[in-house]
Write a protein that holds these residues in place. Structure first.
Motif, PDB file in Angstrom:
ATOM      1  N   THR A  49       0.803  -1.224   0.000  1.00 39.25           N
ATOM      2  CA  THR A  49       0.000   0.000   0.000  1.00 39.25           C
ATOM      3  C   THR A  49       0.836   1.274   0.000  1.00 39.25           C
ATOM      4  OG1 THR A  49      -0.159  -0.073   2.404  1.00 39.25           O
ATOM      5  CG2 THR A  49      -1.937  -1.129   1.159  1.00 39.25           C
ATOM      6  N   THR A  50       2.140   1.150   0.075  1.00 44.26           N
ATOM      7  CA  THR A  50       3.044   2.293  -0.036  1.00 44.26           C
ATOM      8  C   THR A  50       4.113   1.945  -1.066  1.00 44.26           C
ATOM      9  OG1 THR A  50       4.434   1.479   1.770  1.00 44.26           O
ATOM     10  CG2 THR A  50       2.690   3.042   2.364  1.00 44.26           C
ATOM     11  N   ALA A  51       4.806   2.956  -1.545  1.00 45.88           N
ATOM     12  CA  ALA A  51       5.843   2.730  -2.563  1.00 45.88           C
ATOM     13  C   ALA A  51       6.936   1.823  -2.009  1.00 45.88           C
ATOM     14  CB  ALA A  51       6.434   4.062  -3.013  1.00 45.88           C
ATOM     15  N   ASN A  52       7.296   0.807  -2.764  1.00 42.87           N
ATOM     16  CA  ASN A  52       8.352  -0.107  -2.331  1.00 42.87           C
ATOM     17  C   ASN A  52       9.728   0.535  -2.520  1.00 42.87           C
ATOM     18  OD1 ASN A  52       9.125  -0.500  -5.064  1.00 42.87           O
ATOM     19  ND2 ASN A  52       7.768  -2.271  -5.266  1.00 42.87           N
ATOM     20  N   LEU A  53      10.766  -0.169  -2.108  1.00 47.48           N
ATOM     21  CA  LEU A  53      12.129   0.353  -2.149  1.00 47.48           C
ATOM     22  C   LEU A  53      12.541   0.813  -3.553  1.00 47.48           C
ATOM     23  CD1 LEU A  53      14.915   0.688  -0.687  1.00 47.48           C
ATOM     24  CD2 LEU A  53      15.436  -1.614  -1.491  1.00 47.48           C
ATOM     25  N   ILE A  54      12.270   0.003  -4.542  1.00 40.54           N
ATOM     26  CA  ILE A  54      12.678   0.347  -5.906  1.00 40.54           C
ATOM     27  C   ILE A  54      11.900   1.557  -6.415  1.00 40.54           C
ATOM     28  CG2 ILE A  54      12.692  -0.464  -8.315  1.00 40.54           C
ATOM     29  CD1 ILE A  54      13.470  -3.220  -7.180  1.00 40.54           C
ATOM     30  N   ASN A  55      10.609   1.602  -6.163  1.00 41.25           N
ATOM     31  CA  ASN A  55       9.825   2.761  -6.599  1.00 41.25           C
ATOM     32  C   ASN A  55      10.233   4.028  -5.855  1.00 41.25           C
ATOM     33  OD1 ASN A  55       8.326   1.605  -8.680  1.00 41.25           O
ATOM     34  ND2 ASN A  55       6.777   0.835  -7.285  1.00 41.25           N
ATOM     35  N   ARG A  56      10.565   3.929  -4.581  1.00 43.43           N
ATOM     36  CA  ARG A  56      11.035   5.115  -3.839  1.00 43.43           C
ATOM     37  C   ARG A  56      12.330   5.632  -4.451  1.00 43.43           C
ATOM     38  NH1 ARG A  56       9.751   1.859   0.731  1.00 43.43           N
ATOM     39  NH2 ARG A  56      11.972   1.696   1.220  1.00 43.43           N
ATOM     40  N   TRP A  57      13.252   4.718  -4.804  1.00 40.40           N
ATOM     41  CA  TRP A  57      14.497   5.148  -5.434  1.00 40.40           C
ATOM     42  C   TRP A  57      14.210   5.808  -6.777  1.00 40.40           C
ATOM     43  CZ3 TRP A  57      16.624   4.022 -10.122  1.00 40.40           C
ATOM     44  CH2 TRP A  57      17.879   4.588 -10.351  1.00 40.40           C
ATOM     45  N   ARG A  58      13.326   5.214  -7.562  1.00 39.03           N
ATOM     46  CA  ARG A  58      13.009   5.785  -8.876  1.00 39.03           C
ATOM     47  C   ARG A  58      12.401   7.183  -8.735  1.00 39.03           C
ATOM     48  NH1 ARG A  58      10.735   0.687 -12.517  1.00 39.03           N
ATOM     49  NH2 ARG A  58      12.647  -0.547 -12.391  1.00 39.03           N
ATOM     50  N   VAL A  59      11.557   7.382  -7.742  1.00 33.56           N
ATOM     51  CA  VAL A  59      10.983   8.711  -7.512  1.00 33.56           C
ATOM     52  C   VAL A  59      12.091   9.710  -7.170  1.00 33.56           C
ATOM     53  CG1 VAL A  59       9.478  10.089  -6.013  1.00 33.56           C
ATOM     54  CG2 VAL A  59       8.716   7.843  -6.831  1.00 33.56           C
ATOM     55  N   ARG A  60      12.995   9.342  -6.272  1.00 30.74           N
ATOM     56  CA  ARG A  60      14.099  10.244  -5.922  1.00 30.74           C
ATOM     57  C   ARG A  60      14.948  10.555  -7.158  1.00 30.74           C
ATOM     58  NH1 ARG A  60      14.355   6.684  -1.664  1.00 30.74           N
ATOM     59  NH2 ARG A  60      16.292   5.769  -2.443  1.00 30.74           N
ATOM     60  N   ALA A  61      15.228   9.542  -7.971  1.00 29.25           N
ATOM     61  CA  ALA A  61      16.009   9.758  -9.202  1.00 29.25           C
ATOM     62  C   ALA A  61      15.241  10.651 -10.171  1.00 29.25           C
ATOM     63  CB  ALA A  61      16.354   8.423  -9.860  1.00 29.25           C
TER      64      ALA A  61
ATOM     65  N   GLY B 160       2.531   3.630 -14.158  1.00 33.90           N
ATOM     66  CA  GLY B 160       2.416   2.260 -13.656  1.00 33.90           C
ATOM     67  C   GLY B 160       1.015   1.992 -13.164  1.00 33.90           C
ATOM     68  N   GLY B 161       0.486   0.864 -13.549  1.00 26.93           N
ATOM     69  CA  GLY B 161      -0.879   0.491 -13.175  1.00 26.93           C
ATOM     70  C   GLY B 161      -0.946  -0.290 -11.873  1.00 26.93           C
ATOM     71  N   VAL B 162      -2.081  -0.895 -11.666  1.00 26.11           N
ATOM     72  CA  VAL B 162      -2.351  -1.659 -10.454  1.00 26.11           C
ATOM     73  C   VAL B 162      -1.677  -3.022 -10.548  1.00 26.11           C
ATOM     74  CG1 VAL B 162      -4.167  -2.758  -9.084  1.00 26.11           C
ATOM     75  CG2 VAL B 162      -4.553  -0.503 -10.103  1.00 26.11           C
ATOM     76  N   THR B 163      -1.020  -3.422  -9.468  1.00 28.02           N
ATOM     77  CA  THR B 163      -0.472  -4.776  -9.379  1.00 28.02           C
ATOM     78  C   THR B 163      -1.016  -5.414  -8.104  1.00 28.02           C
ATOM     79  OG1 THR B 163       1.499  -3.992  -8.221  1.00 28.02           O
ATOM     80  CG2 THR B 163       1.669  -4.220 -10.598  1.00 28.02           C
ATOM     81  N   SER B 164      -1.386  -6.636  -8.191  1.00 30.22           N
ATOM     82  CA  SER B 164      -1.873  -7.408  -7.043  1.00 30.22           C
ATOM     83  C   SER B 164      -3.064  -6.776  -6.336  1.00 30.22           C
ATOM     84  CB  SER B 164      -0.743  -7.634  -6.038  1.00 30.22           C
ATOM     85  OG  SER B 164       0.336  -8.287  -6.642  1.00 30.22           O
ATOM     86  N   GLY B 165      -3.929  -6.103  -7.074  1.00 28.65           N
ATOM     87  CA  GLY B 165      -5.164  -5.592  -6.501  1.00 28.65           C
ATOM     88  C   GLY B 165      -5.028  -4.368  -5.623  1.00 28.65           C
ATOM     89  N   GLY B 166      -3.853  -3.803  -5.481  1.00 31.97           N
ATOM     90  CA  GLY B 166      -3.674  -2.605  -4.658  1.00 31.97           C
ATOM     91  C   GLY B 166      -3.863  -1.338  -5.470  1.00 31.97           C
ATOM     92  N   ALA B 167      -3.241  -0.282  -5.002  1.00 31.58           N
ATOM     93  CA  ALA B 167      -3.290   0.997  -5.709  1.00 31.58           C
ATOM     94  C   ALA B 167      -2.329   0.960  -6.901  1.00 31.58           C
ATOM     95  CB  ALA B 167      -2.898   2.124  -4.760  1.00 31.58           C
ATOM     96  N   ALA B 168      -2.550   1.844  -7.839  1.00 27.82           N
ATOM     97  CA  ALA B 168      -1.675   1.934  -9.012  1.00 27.82           C
ATOM     98  C   ALA B 168      -0.286   2.396  -8.574  1.00 27.82           C
ATOM     99  CB  ALA B 168      -2.253   2.911 -10.025  1.00 27.82           C
TER     100      ALA B 168
END
Length: 170
Positions: free
Chosen positions: A21-33, A52-60
């Motif tokens: 339900t929150t940005a994972n480690l890789i997505n957090r790094w990509r946002v900072r980059a 990026g779309g929805v994965t595993s039924g959570g938020a996009a």
């Protein structure tokens, strides 16, 4: 990669599988980059596009990355969301309408993944690909412990790009 000039730039941040339900480690790094990729001379004329779309039924993924950029990094610039894509090809297809008026385009991800996305943009819209410029998504020393694994994974995914090229030419 070009040296496109102009006041208006688009920074496209590609999402990575995010079942939580929150940005994972890789997505957090990509946002900072992505945020650090904004050119100082064009900050006012920059839009950051999270894709990026929805994965595993959570938020996009796009929404999770935008939330992280705003709430944690306190980014207050222009943000657009592309929240329908499930693949890198779809990321590029779906952000094209958001890139039409950009003078410079930066695609942010791990280096091999960004290369693949740039190749997809070149295939889908060569005119827009001419506006590609380097993002600040590679820094020496970052991800040092896992860079060999990321490089192998990147080579493996680029192999898929060659297979896609064969299918398209048939």
């Amino acid at each position: 990669m070009g040296n496109s000039e102009g006041a208006f730039e688009a920074v496209v941040v590609l999402g990575y599988r995010n079942p939580q339900t929150t940005a994972n480690l890789i997505n957090r790094w990509r946002v900072r980059a992505g945020i650090r990729s904004i050119a100082a001379d064009s900050a006012r004329g920059t839009r950051v596009i999270f894709s990026g779309g929805v994965t595993s039924g959570g938020a996009a993924e796009a929404q999770l990355m935008a939330d992280y950029a705003k709430s944690v990094l306190e980014f207050d610039g222009t943000v657009l969301l592309e929240d329908q894509s499930a693949t890198t090809w779809e990321n590029i297809t779906n952000v094209i309408p958001l890139l039409e008026d950009a003078d410079r385009i930066k695609i942010v991800s791990q280096p091999a993944h960004a290369l693949k996305a740039r190749a997809y943009l070149r295939r889908q819209r060569p005119d827009l690909a001419e506006r590609l410029v380097r993002a600040d998504d590679y820094r020496s020393g970052e991800w040092m412990a896992v860079k060999p694994l990321l490089a192998l994974y990147g080579l493996w995914t680029l192999r898929g790009l060659k297979a896609d090229e064969r299918k398209i030419s048939l």
